[in-house]
Scaffold this active site. Structure first.
Site, PDB file in Angstrom:
ATOM      1  N   THR A   1      30.342  12.922  -3.413  1.00 44.50           N
ATOM      2  CA  THR A   1      30.118  12.455  -2.228  1.00 44.50           C
ATOM      3  C   THR A   1      29.038  11.786  -2.402  1.00 44.50           C
ATOM      4  O   THR A   1      27.831  11.282  -1.395  1.00 44.50           O
ATOM      5  CB  THR A   1      28.959  13.899  -1.726  1.00 44.50           C
ATOM      6  N   SER A   2      28.412  12.038  -3.744  1.00 42.54           N
ATOM      7  CA  SER A   2      26.800  11.070  -3.906  1.00 42.54           C
ATOM      8  C   SER A   2      26.259  10.676  -5.674  1.00 42.54           C
ATOM      9  O   SER A   2      27.309  11.038  -6.134  1.00 42.54           O
ATOM     10  CB  SER A   2      25.450  11.627  -3.552  1.00 42.54           C
ATOM     11  N   GLY A   3      25.884   9.882  -6.170  1.00 42.38           N
ATOM     12  CA  GLY A   3      25.709   9.576  -6.789  1.00 42.38           C
ATOM     13  C   GLY A   3      26.958   8.785  -8.256  1.00 42.38           C
ATOM     14  O   GLY A   3      27.457   7.753  -7.083  1.00 42.38           O
TER      15      GLY A   3
ATOM     16  N   SER B   1      26.061  14.525 -20.701  1.00 44.98           N
ATOM     17  CA  SER B   1      24.654  13.716 -20.515  1.00 44.98           C
ATOM     18  C   SER B   1      24.181  13.547 -21.807  1.00 44.98           C
ATOM     19  O   SER B   1      23.637  14.376 -22.880  1.00 44.98           O
ATOM     20  CB  SER B   1      23.469  15.337 -19.926  1.00 44.98           C
TER      21      SER B   1
ATOM     22  N   GLY C   1      32.050  16.461  -6.833  1.00 44.28           N
ATOM     23  CA  GLY C   1      30.109  16.147  -6.592  1.00 44.28           C
ATOM     24  C   GLY C   1      30.463  15.128  -6.347  1.00 44.28           C
ATOM     25  O   GLY C   1      29.274  13.581  -6.747  1.00 44.28           O
TER      26      GLY C   1
ATOM     27  N   TYR D   1      18.823  22.795 -18.794  1.00 48.77           N
ATOM     28  CA  TYR D   1      20.388  21.915 -18.367  1.00 48.77           C
ATOM     29  C   TYR D   1      20.596  21.801 -19.619  1.00 48.77           C
ATOM     30  O   TYR D   1      21.916  21.781 -19.386  1.00 48.77           O
ATOM     31  CB  TYR D   1      19.619  20.781 -17.250  1.00 48.77           C
TER      32      TYR D   1
ATOM     33  N   GLY E   1      29.250  10.293  -9.248  1.00 45.33           N
ATOM     34  CA  GLY E   1      30.623  11.273  -8.110  1.00 45.33           C
ATOM     35  C   GLY E   1      31.335  10.221  -7.654  1.00 45.33           C
ATOM     36  O   GLY E   1      32.482  10.543  -7.616  1.00 45.33           O
TER      37      GLY E   1
END
Ligand code: NAI
Length: 243
Positions: free
Chosen positions: A13-15, A133, A11, A145, A17
């Site tokens: 590519t954004s946020g 989380s 992950g 989730y 990560g």
């Protein structure tokens, strides 16, 4: 510092990560960046190695592991972070929803661990971190989730006990503003009333968990394993607990 470390981040590519990849690179590491859409990652520099991979596809995970084996022959750390949430309730959930959350949040982590353990054992300071989380620690509106992220925490403890010598820890972010949710949702969560639920009175930024991941991979965390670490501005203290 993490000079010369070879680190896999999913992950990336954004946020969280992407911020984690940049933090590791800033500290001297090379990042094998696992993701799907590298156009949104910008240009984090030559030590950011894009590896296109849908983590729900085992054959694509195998290609990533083969690439690392051939190019480096060693892995110092993994940050298993890719994810997204689908919210439902126990009386309305479908098999598609539970299967898709399991296939995205838990199964890839198990597969990366089993396929990369040998590469990690070649490192002087091997570690695995996984993004769980605070939702997993709480009864809230993010089912299923939250229960799958709870399984991610259990996986970390299982690894910490059984992958002798490979430190494994779970990081539980609270609200961190990323593309995980639309801007309108973040704006609503950022109102003065909503921020009452966060003792730090603000939403976190991706560089905050990124620094924690870099710490966990470093020698500074040499005796940290099997930990579940919240990074949430105190959010968890104000919510009902699962356990
Ligand atoms: P994000 O949406 O910016 O990042 C998630 C990344 O996972 C994206 O790069 C996305 O492309 C990737 N991804 C999703 N499905 C994938 C697949 N099948 N194969 C490969 N990559 C895939 O969101 P964020 O916030 O950075 O999320 C990172 C992790 O943090 C997730 O596991 C999320 O559940 C967790 N988290 C986030 C919180 C937040 O407030 N932002 C709070 C608690 C946990």
């Amino acid at each position: 510092m993490l000079n010369g470390y070879k680190v896999l981040v999913t992950g990336a590519t954004s946020g969280i990560g992407l911020a984690t990849a940049k933090e590791f690179i800033a500290q001297g590491a090379t990042v094998i960046a696992v993701g799907r859409d590298f156009a949104k990652a910008g240009d984090p520099g030559p030590n950011y190695i894009p590896c296109k991979c849908d983590v729900t596809d085992e054959a694509q995970i195998d290609q990533v592991v083969q690439f690392i084996t051939e190019k480096f022959g060693v892995l110092d750390s993994m940050v298993l972070n890719a994810g997204a949430g689908i919210a439902s309730t126990p009386d309305t959930i479908t098999s598609e929803i539970i299967d898709s959350q399991y296939s995205l949040l838990l199964r890839p982590n198990v597969l990366f661990v089993s396929k990369c353990a040998e590469l990690l054992r070649k490192s002087q300071n091997p570690s695995i971190s996984m993004t769980a989380s605070v939702a997993a620690l709480s009864v809230d509106g993010t089912f299923p989730y939250n229960i799958v992220k709870m399984a991610v925490m259990s996986l970390c403890r299982q690894c910490a006990q059984q992958l002798k010598g490979i430190r494994t820890n779970a990081v539980c972010p609270g609200l961190i503003r990323t593309p995980l949710m639309p801007d309108a949702v973040w704006d609503a969560l950022g109102t003065e009333e909503s921020l009452q639920q966060i003792p730090s009175r603000r939403i976190g930024t991706p560089d905050e968990p990124a620094k924690l991941f870099a710490f966990l991979a470093s020698e500074k965390a040499s005796y940290v394993s099997g930990a579940v670490i919240t990074i949430d501005g105190g959010w968890y203290t104000t919510h009902p607990r699962t356990l």
